[in-house]
Write a protein that holds these residues in place. Structure first.
Motif, PDB file in Angstrom:
ATOM      1  N   GLY A 118       8.122  22.672  73.542  1.00 58.53           N
ATOM      2  CA  GLY A 118       7.370  23.051  74.726  1.00 58.53           C
ATOM      3  C   GLY A 118       5.968  23.512  74.369  1.00 58.53           C
ATOM      4  N   ARG A 119       5.176  23.777  75.375  1.00 46.07           N
ATOM      5  CA  ARG A 119       3.802  24.253  75.164  1.00 46.07           C
ATOM      6  C   ARG A 119       3.767  25.572  74.401  1.00 46.07           C
ATOM      7  N   ASP A 120       4.873  26.332  74.497  1.00 45.19           N
ATOM      8  CA  ASP A 120       4.954  27.619  73.802  1.00 45.19           C
ATOM      9  C   ASP A 120       5.393  27.465  72.347  1.00 45.19           C
ATOM     10  N   GLY A 121       5.657  26.233  71.897  1.00 42.27           N
ATOM     11  CA  GLY A 121       6.030  25.982  70.516  1.00 42.27           C
ATOM     12  C   GLY A 121       7.507  26.104  70.214  1.00 42.27           C
ATOM     13  N   THR A 174      16.007  20.808  80.782  1.00 43.51           N
ATOM     14  CA  THR A 174      15.853  21.751  81.884  1.00 43.51           C
ATOM     15  C   THR A 174      14.793  22.778  81.538  1.00 43.51           C
ATOM     16  N   ASP A 175      14.313  23.441  82.548  1.00 45.12           N
ATOM     17  CA  ASP A 175      13.374  24.546  82.372  1.00 45.12           C
ATOM     18  C   ASP A 175      14.063  25.644  81.569  1.00 45.12           C
ATOM     19  N   CYS A 197      12.898  18.785  66.275  1.00 41.05           N
ATOM     20  CA  CYS A 197      12.331  19.028  67.611  1.00 41.05           C
ATOM     21  C   CYS A 197      11.063  18.208  67.840  1.00 41.05           C
ATOM     22  N   SER A 198      10.222  18.114  66.820  1.00 39.39           N
ATOM     23  CA  SER A 198       8.991  17.318  66.928  1.00 39.39           C
ATOM     24  C   SER A 198       9.314  15.842  67.068  1.00 39.39           C
ATOM     25  N   ALA A 199      10.246  15.347  66.243  1.00 45.52           N
ATOM     26  CA  ALA A 199      10.614  13.930  66.304  1.00 45.52           C
ATOM     27  C   ALA A 199      11.198  13.566  67.664  1.00 45.52           C
ATOM     28  N   LEU A 200      11.929  14.497  68.266  1.00 43.89           N
ATOM     29  CA  LEU A 200      12.509  14.264  69.589  1.00 43.89           C
ATOM     30  C   LEU A 200      11.484  14.442  70.709  1.00 43.89           C
ATOM     31  N   GLY A 201      10.383  15.135  70.406  1.00 45.41           N
ATOM     32  CA  GLY A 201       9.375  15.398  71.430  1.00 45.41           C
ATOM     33  C   GLY A 201       9.788  16.469  72.418  1.00 45.41           C
TER      34      GLY A 201
END
Length: 186
Positions: free
Chosen positions: A116-119, A140-141, A109-113
């Motif tokens: 979200g702000r909620d982690g 999407t949201d 998830c980090s590598a893909l960026g």
């Protein structure tokens, strides 16, 4: 966030692949489906409300994706054991035909960026070509589920190698730039 034209990152994660005793888990890596099309999609968390509608939607289209030489792989931050418990407890998830990877260290998830702000991961989907290049990216949201049929439509369009207009569907003609230019010049 990584996007169209970027290389999909390398990874190696444990996945829940089955409810069959002794065959529940497997290791999936960026090399598992090497040379094939891949559909990677992330969801925020297990045991939520919108997420199972997406997972079952992708599951229902599994054969359609497979017929096009594409493998579906889902992931979230939940452990493979949480994925297993969710699959076991949710009737719509019991027979899922694709792996549910556990990105518990948030590496993919980090590598893909896509954190979200909620982690937690955003609802992201990526079509990755046989050379491991991202050819389609959708986010999407958290309150809006993705349409797996649109991901399939995008795969169909990409696999034509042609120019596909808005709302194009498999079997329709692609655009012919020479004919379009000739029509404009006439």
């Amino acid at each position: 966030m990584l996007t169209v034209g970027d290389a999909f990152p390398e990874f190696e994660l444990t996945a829940c692949v089955s409810l069959e005793s002794g065959r529940e888990f497997s290791t999936i890596s960026h090399k598992t489906y090497e040379g094939d099309w891949k559909v990677y999609f992330a969801w925020p968390l297990d045991f939520t409300f919108v997420c199972p509608t997406e997972l079952t939607g992708f599951g229902e289209l599994h054969t359609d994706f497979a017929d096009r030489g594409a493998h579906i792989v889902g992931f979230s931050l939940d452990s493979e054991f949480t994925h297993h418990a969710w699959r076991r407890s949710h009737p719509g998830l019991r027979g899922l035909p694709f792996p549910m990877m556990a990105d518990i260290r948030r590496e993919l998830c980090s590598a893909l960026g896509i954190l979200g702000r909620d982690g937690v991961p955003m609802r992201a989907a990526f079509l990755v070509d046989p050379a491991d290049v991202i050819r389609f990216a959708m986010v999407t949201d958290g309150s809006v589920g993705r349409n797996p049929q649109e991901v399939l439509r995008a795969l169909d369009a990409l696999q034509t190698g042609g120019l596909c207009p808005a709302s194009w569907t498999r079997g329709e003609e692609t655009l012919d730039p020479d004919a379009l230019l000739a029509a404009v010049e006439a």
